[in-house]
Design a protein around this motif. Structure first.
Motif, PDB file in Angstrom:
ATOM      1  N   PHE A 127       0.882  -1.305   0.056  1.00 32.52           N
ATOM      2  CA  PHE A 127       0.001  -0.085  -0.062  1.00 32.52           C
ATOM      3  C   PHE A 127       0.939   1.022   0.100  1.00 32.52           C
ATOM      4  CE2 PHE A 127       0.778  -0.884   4.368  1.00 32.52           C
ATOM      5  CZ  PHE A 127       0.901   0.177   4.917  1.00 32.52           C
ATOM      6  N   ASP A 128       0.180   2.368  -0.546  1.00 35.08           N
ATOM      7  CA  ASP A 128       1.045   3.611  -0.537  1.00 35.08           C
ATOM      8  C   ASP A 128       1.008   4.033   0.759  1.00 35.08           C
ATOM      9  OD1 ASP A 128       1.574   3.013  -3.226  1.00 35.08           O
ATOM     10  OD2 ASP A 128       0.009   4.491  -4.057  1.00 35.08           O
ATOM     11  N   PHE A 129       1.815   4.629   1.304  1.00 29.32           N
ATOM     12  CA  PHE A 129       1.939   5.200   2.582  1.00 29.32           C
ATOM     13  C   PHE A 129       2.223   6.617   2.722  1.00 29.32           C
ATOM     14  CE2 PHE A 129       6.109   3.390   2.817  1.00 29.32           C
ATOM     15  CZ  PHE A 129       6.812   4.454   3.620  1.00 29.32           C
ATOM     16  N   ALA A 130       3.245   7.190   1.739  1.00 32.17           N
ATOM     17  CA  ALA A 130       3.465   8.532   1.671  1.00 32.17           C
ATOM     18  C   ALA A 130       3.541   8.981   0.462  1.00 32.17           C
ATOM     19  CB  ALA A 130       4.975   8.712   2.773  1.00 32.17           C
ATOM     20  N   LEU A 131       3.344  10.283   0.079  1.00 33.28           N
ATOM     21  CA  LEU A 131       3.763  11.020  -0.946  1.00 33.28           C
ATOM     22  C   LEU A 131       4.476  12.311  -0.764  1.00 33.28           C
ATOM     23  CD1 LEU A 131       0.210  11.007  -2.581  1.00 33.28           C
ATOM     24  CD2 LEU A 131       2.243   9.900  -3.527  1.00 33.28           C
ATOM     25  N   PHE A 137       6.021  20.084   0.765  1.00 33.97           N
ATOM     26  CA  PHE A 137       4.843  19.501   1.611  1.00 33.97           C
ATOM     27  C   PHE A 137       5.085  17.815   1.052  1.00 33.97           C
ATOM     28  CE2 PHE A 137       2.083  22.744  -0.536  1.00 33.97           C
ATOM     29  CZ  PHE A 137       2.583  23.879   0.509  1.00 33.97           C
ATOM     30  N   PHE A 138       4.327  17.179   2.438  1.00 35.45           N
ATOM     31  CA  PHE A 138       4.437  15.571   2.203  1.00 35.45           C
ATOM     32  C   PHE A 138       3.216  15.211   2.819  1.00 35.45           C
ATOM     33  CE2 PHE A 138       6.858  16.788   5.784  1.00 35.45           C
ATOM     34  CZ  PHE A 138       6.753  16.057   6.789  1.00 35.45           C
ATOM     35  N   ARG A 139       2.651  13.776   2.656  1.00 33.68           N
ATOM     36  CA  ARG A 139       1.368  13.283   3.255  1.00 33.68           C
ATOM     37  C   ARG A 139       1.843  11.970   3.646  1.00 33.68           C
ATOM     38  NH1 ARG A 139      -3.537  14.323  -0.752  1.00 33.68           N
ATOM     39  NH2 ARG A 139      -2.129  13.588  -2.291  1.00 33.68           N
ATOM     40  N   ALA A 140       0.912  11.240   4.360  1.00 36.40           N
ATOM     41  CA  ALA A 140       1.430  10.167   4.702  1.00 36.40           C
ATOM     42  C   ALA A 140      -0.188   9.436   5.266  1.00 36.40           C
ATOM     43  CB  ALA A 140       2.261   9.678   5.617  1.00 36.40           C
ATOM     44  N   VAL A 141      -0.189   8.033   5.438  1.00 35.68           N
ATOM     45  CA  VAL A 141      -1.389   7.483   5.950  1.00 35.68           C
ATOM     46  C   VAL A 141      -1.286   6.400   6.821  1.00 35.68           C
ATOM     47  CG1 VAL A 141      -3.126   8.198   3.951  1.00 35.68           C
ATOM     48  CG2 VAL A 141      -1.718   6.335   3.746  1.00 35.68           C
ATOM     49  N   ALA A 142      -1.993   5.941   7.391  1.00 35.32           N
ATOM     50  CA  ALA A 142      -2.038   4.588   8.023  1.00 35.32           C
ATOM     51  C   ALA A 142      -2.500   3.661   7.091  1.00 35.32           C
ATOM     52  CB  ALA A 142      -2.523   4.864   9.521  1.00 35.32           C
ATOM     53  N   ARG A 204       8.196   5.240   9.144  1.00 34.59           N
ATOM     54  CA  ARG A 204       7.885   3.944   9.508  1.00 34.59           C
ATOM     55  C   ARG A 204       6.458   3.661   9.371  1.00 34.59           C
ATOM     56  NH1 ARG A 204      11.025   5.938  13.613  1.00 34.59           N
ATOM     57  NH2 ARG A 204       9.274   5.924  15.156  1.00 34.59           N
ATOM     58  N   PRO A 205       6.040   2.878   8.235  1.00 34.50           N
ATOM     59  CA  PRO A 205       4.620   2.675   8.100  1.00 34.50           C
ATOM     60  C   PRO A 205       3.932   1.401   8.660  1.00 34.50           C
ATOM     61  CG  PRO A 205       6.020   1.714   6.097  1.00 34.50           C
ATOM     62  CD  PRO A 205       6.929   2.318   7.205  1.00 34.50           C
ATOM     63  N   GLY A 206       2.667   1.418   8.748  1.00 40.68           N
ATOM     64  CA  GLY A 206       1.767   0.496   9.610  1.00 40.68           C
ATOM     65  C   GLY A 206       0.665   0.806   9.827  1.00 40.68           C
ATOM     66  N   ASP A 207      -0.005   0.269  10.973  1.00 44.27           N
ATOM     67  CA  ASP A 207      -1.523   0.440  11.231  1.00 44.27           C
ATOM     68  C   ASP A 207      -1.397   1.926  11.967  1.00 44.27           C
ATOM     69  OD1 ASP A 207      -2.318  -1.938  10.540  1.00 44.27           O
ATOM     70  OD2 ASP A 207      -1.604  -2.829  12.698  1.00 44.27           O
ATOM     71  N   MET A 208      -0.304   2.543  12.452  1.00 36.11           N
ATOM     72  CA  MET A 208       0.070   3.806  12.764  1.00 36.11           C
ATOM     73  C   MET A 208       1.543   4.228  11.939  1.00 36.11           C
ATOM     74  SD  MET A 208       0.754   5.867  16.378  1.00 36.11           S
ATOM     75  CE  MET A 208      -1.107   5.401  16.875  1.00 36.11           C
ATOM     76  N   THR A 209       1.191   4.985  10.962  1.00 32.39           N
ATOM     77  CA  THR A 209       2.611   5.461  10.466  1.00 32.39           C
ATOM     78  C   THR A 209       3.426   6.701  11.089  1.00 32.39           C
ATOM     79  OG1 THR A 209       1.819   4.671   8.241  1.00 32.39           O
ATOM     80  CG2 THR A 209       3.420   6.644   8.267  1.00 32.39           C
TER      81      THR A 209
END
Length: 476
Positions: A127-131, A137-142, A204-209
């Motif tokens: 899964f994509d976790f950061a742009l 600018f940067f974005r991330a997701v769990a 560090r990506p995961g259920d909480m990035t």
């Protein structure tokens, strides 16, 4: 720090130091019109034909460089660090499917606009976790989330009458992850008219990035308005603000409020708002312990949006590492008539200016999450509703506080403490719903002839707070 050089993290900081000693040189405007004139739909149709870098190597993380075009016109150099050696990632037009004819020939190496980070776990789907793309600018997701809030590595002079200054990333060095490490370290070189800087980000990506951010700035001039830990987001309308609500959806927002844990250990909650005019709020503090834009509404029913799925947008919590001293959490709420605009910005503004020719270092940890790791051990605000009052300019408010402790055996001396400055309030009343573990506080605001009223509300029992502090600014 180019091809075949040995990598040294301290050298990135030294590059920024050297850059600050020279006049600022704007990025080249060398992008062919074919790409700079792309629509959003045309831009996102560009697909890489190459497998992501380091995919299939069992490293847990892969990288995809992103094409320039649309609003992402600035070039940025991308270097890989493998076994201590630096390797530049070169652009080749044959590596992309453009989804449309008449792509110019002989484009040359135009570089990239940023990169995408992809989690490639040994079990489960990638899964994509950061742009990391655009300005700083940067974005991330769990895991399981959709992209939403945007972080800023550096914020300069927002809402300044002379215009905001947008620093940019000039180059990145990405260290190849160790096999199975599930983390990647990225070094970035920042530059702008007023300052240069170096940033080191460990993802560090995961259920909480989680992203650890370490930044060193080298101001060219005196900086009196700097934003650290900046976060941008969108608030169009919701239960407390339905000015633009001719829509089938009950609410449209990526973040529902600003949470703060100040240096005195007080938990504050400020619902967001789409105002008629620009609103700037400053929450003065010393040694802040955390702040962030949170999405507390996780039910599909809150938004009824089958496309955007706002209930899946991340909360972003900022935890300062070290003492940030005196300053304030700033909140900018910008009027918008379209949901595509990021009209919310929050950041920490140090009280002391940053002097020219100085060196300033700071660090913080970001949690891109469903629920922040540190939460109030108190009743939290679960809803804020605002509507027309009984007459004139009066407005009715209903604020819900929820927690397990508000179920059975409620304190007999529970009371709500409300202050309004300026203006007055009437009909303050508590409605207790133990089956929902909720206490609703209702009241009516009478602003009189005022055009702004600051409100503060808290639940108490035994002379002590049993809820976080609700803050709100009413404006017409």
């Amino acid at each position: 720090m180019g091809d075949n050089q040995r990598f040294d993290a301290a050298a990135v900081v030294d590059l920024a130091r050297q850059l600050a000693r020279k006049p600022f040189v704007p990025l080249p405007n060398d992008l062919p019109d074919f790409f700079s004139n792309l629509s959003y739909e045309q831009y996102v149709a560009i697909k890489s034909k190459q497998a992501p870098i380091w995919s299939g190597e069992g490293r847990g993380i892969a990288v995809e460089p992103l094409h320039r075009g649309f609003v992402f016109t600035n070039p940025v150099d991308i270097y890989l660090v493998e076994d201590g050696a630096v390797r530049r990632v070169g652009y080749n037009p044959s590596q992309f499917d453009y989804g449309r004819p008449n792509v110019p020939n002989n484009i040359g190496d135009i570089g990239f606009s940023g990169f995408r980070l992809i989690a490639t776990p040994s079990e489960g789907k990638p899964f994509d976790f950061a742009l990391v793309q655009g300005a700083t600018f940067f974005r991330a997701v769990a895991r399981g989330q959709n992209f939403g809030a945007t972080a800023r590595a550096l914020t300069l002079k927002p809402a300044d009458p002379k215009g905001e200054e947008f620093p940019v990333f000039r180059a990145f060095w990405l260290e190849r992850p160790a096999p199975g490490s599930n983390s990647i370290t990225v070094h970035g070189l920042i530059d702008s008219e007023s300052t240069s800087g170096a940033v080191r980000m460990t993802f560090r990506p995961g259920d909480m990035t989680i992203i650890d951010v370490e930044t060193t700035l080298f101001p060219r001039v005196n900086l009196d308005h700097v934003g650290l830990g900046g976060i941008g987001s969108t608030y169009f309308y919701g239960p407390n603000d339905r000015r633009s609500a001719d829509d089938i959806r009950p609410a449209v927002y990526e973040s529902s409020g600003l949470q703060m844990l100040n240096g005195q250990g007080e938990w504050l909650w400020r619902p967001l708002h789409n105002p008629e005019a620009l609103q700037i709020s400053a929450f003065v503090d010393a040694a802040p312990r955390g702040f962030g834009l949170l999405q507390r509404d996780r039910a599909y029913e809150a938004f009824q949006d089958d496309d955007q799925r706002f209930e899946r947008r991340p909360s972003l919590w900022i935890e300062p590492l070290g003492d940030w001293g005196q300053g304030s959490v700033q909140l900018l709420e910008i009027p918008t008539d379209a949901e595509i605009n990021d009209n919310i910005l929050t950041y920490w503004r140090p009280k002391a200016p940053m002097a020219a020719n100085s060196e300033i270092a700071f660090a913080y940890r970001q949690y891109w999450c469903w629920v922040p790791p540190e939460r109030p051990p108190l009743a939290a605000v679960s809803a804020t509703r605002v509507g027309r009052g009984t007459s004139g300019r009066r407005r009715r408010f209903a604020i819900d506080f929820s927690t397990e402790a508000l179920g059975d055996n409620l304190p007999a001396d529970l009371r709500s403490v409300l202050t309004v400055t300026p203006g007055t309030f009437q009909n303050l009343k508590n409605w207790v719903y133990p089956e929902r573990k909720t206490v609703r506080v209702a009241f009516e605001l009478d602003p009189g002839n005022e055009n702004a009223c600051e409100m503060r509300l808290i639940l108490e029992a035994g002379g002590k707070p049993i809820s976080e502090t609700w803050l709100y600014r009413w404006t017409p």
